[in-house]
Each structure stands twice: as C-alpha cells, then as structure tokens.
Motif scaffolding. Structure first.
Motif, short mmCIF file in Angstrom:
data_model
loop_
_atom_site.label_atom_id
_atom_site.label_comp_id
_atom_site.label_asym_id
_atom_site.label_seq_id
_atom_site.Cartn_x
_atom_site.Cartn_y
_atom_site.Cartn_z
N ALA A 73 -3.47 -6.91 -8.39
CA ALA A 73 -2.51 -5.89 -8.81
C ALA A 73 -3.11 -4.49 -8.70
O ALA A 73 -2.42 -3.54 -8.33
CB ALA A 73 -2.06 -6.16 -10.24
N ASP A 74 -4.39 -4.36 -9.00
CA ASP A 74 -5.04 -3.06 -8.91
C ASP A 74 -5.29 -2.61 -7.48
O ASP A 74 -5.37 -1.42 -7.21
CB ASP A 74 -6.39 -3.08 -9.63
N SER A 75 -5.41 -3.55 -6.56
CA SER A 75 -5.88 -3.21 -5.22
C SER A 75 -4.85 -3.33 -4.11
O SER A 75 -4.99 -2.68 -3.07
CB SER A 75 -7.07 -4.10 -4.86
N TYR A 76 -3.86 -4.19 -4.26
CA TYR A 76 -2.85 -4.35 -3.21
C TYR A 76 -2.06 -3.07 -3.01
O TYR A 76 -1.82 -2.32 -3.96
CB TYR A 76 -1.86 -5.45 -3.59
N LYS A 77 -1.65 -2.85 -1.79
CA LYS A 77 -0.71 -1.76 -1.50
C LYS A 77 0.68 -2.37 -1.34
O LYS A 77 0.84 -3.46 -0.80
CB LYS A 77 -1.08 -1.06 -0.18
N LEU A 78 1.66 -1.65 -1.83
CA LEU A 78 3.05 -2.08 -1.72
C LEU A 78 3.81 -1.28 -0.67
O LEU A 78 4.82 -1.74 -0.15
CB LEU A 78 3.77 -1.94 -3.06
N ARG A 79 3.34 -0.08 -0.39
CA ARG A 79 4.06 0.82 0.50
C ARG A 79 3.10 1.49 1.49
O ARG A 79 1.91 1.57 1.25
CB ARG A 79 4.73 1.94 -0.30
N ARG A 80 3.69 2.01 2.54
CA ARG A 80 2.90 2.78 3.50
C ARG A 80 2.47 4.09 2.87
O ARG A 80 3.14 4.61 1.99
CB ARG A 80 3.75 3.05 4.75
N ASP A 81 1.34 4.60 3.33
CA ASP A 81 0.84 5.88 2.85
C ASP A 81 0.08 6.55 3.98
O ASP A 81 0.15 6.11 5.13
CB ASP A 81 -0.02 5.69 1.59
N THR A 82 -0.66 7.60 3.66
CA THR A 82 -1.36 8.35 4.71
C THR A 82 -2.46 7.54 5.38
O THR A 82 -2.76 7.75 6.55
CB THR A 82 -1.96 9.65 4.16
N LYS A 83 -3.05 6.59 4.68
CA LYS A 83 -4.09 5.74 5.27
C LYS A 83 -3.52 4.52 5.98
O LYS A 83 -4.10 4.02 6.93
CB LYS A 83 -5.09 5.29 4.20
N SER A 84 -2.41 4.03 5.48
CA SER A 84 -1.76 2.85 6.06
C SER A 84 -0.34 3.27 6.45
O SER A 84 0.59 3.15 5.66
CB SER A 84 -1.72 1.71 5.04
N ARG A 85 -0.21 3.75 7.67
CA ARG A 85 1.05 4.37 8.09
C ARG A 85 2.12 3.37 8.53
O ARG A 85 3.27 3.74 8.71
CB ARG A 85 0.79 5.37 9.21
N THR A 86 1.73 2.12 8.73
CA THR A 86 2.68 1.10 9.16
C THR A 86 2.66 -0.07 8.19
O THR A 86 1.71 -0.23 7.42
CB THR A 86 2.33 0.57 10.57
#
Length: 116
Positions: free
Chosen positions: A15-28
């Motif tokens: 829960a602390d580490s997973y990403k749920l949405r795209r962001d500047t580091k993970s664009r896709t």
C-alpha cells in the motif's frame, strides 16, 4: 484453517509503495505496472512481480496504453490488444480467488476501470 495469500502478508508495504496512477516518473500505464513489479520483487513476491511485468508487456505491445483517453482512436486491432481484456479478467479472478483484494483494486485503478 484459512489460507492467506503470501502477498497479503505484506499488505501495508504494498500500500505504501504501489502506484495507482501515471505521474512524471511513470508516464504510461505500462511504466506504472513496471514500477509495481519492482515493488513486488523487492518484497520477494516474484509471482506478483511477473504478473505486473506481463501486464506491462501486453500494454506496450498492444498499443492500448492510452485506452479510453481518445475515444475516436478506438481499440487497437492486433493480437495483443485482443489478449488484454481476457488477461485482465483472468488476473482479477485469480487474485480474488487468492484473497488478494488489494492487487485487484490496484489493477483496476491502474487500468482506470472506472473513469472519473
């Protein structure tokens, strides 16, 4: 005796580490999946890491990463695009059967199953 999926043992760390949405580091969406794969790998949950990598590969290969953002574009017409939805369904059912609701929710969030 109730069996608990090994992934659930690390629930708070996911829960602390997973990403749920795209962001500047993970664009896709594929990049988000690769990030989540690394999280699972770091927590020694190799089956989950592999699941996230497979989902990332299908997204990259199918051209479906921007699915839903441009309705006029339509759904890509290639072999991997036809594999995407059945694969998602299978992954969700498999994780639900294992009692891993958190992964089901994260997959749905990453894939934006319910548009805001």
């Amino acid at each position: 005796e109730v069996a608990i999926a090994p992934e659930v043992v690390h629930l708070s760390r996911f829960a602390d580490s997973y990403k749920l949405r795209r962001d500047t580091k993970s664009r896709t969406r594929a990049a988000v999946c690769r990030h989540n794969s690394n999280v699972a790998k770091d927590l020694n949950c190799l089956a989950l890491a592999q699941m996230w990598n497979i989902l990332a590969s299908i997204l990259e290969g199918s051209g479906s990463d921007d699915l839903g953002e441009n309705p006029r574009k339509g759904f890509p017409q290639n072999a991997l695009s036809f594999a995407l939805l059945p694969t998602l369904k299978t992954l969700l059912l498999e994780r639900a059967d294992a009692g891993d609701v958190q992964t089901c929710v994260v997959i749905c969030e990453v894939m934006e199953v319910i548009r805001k």
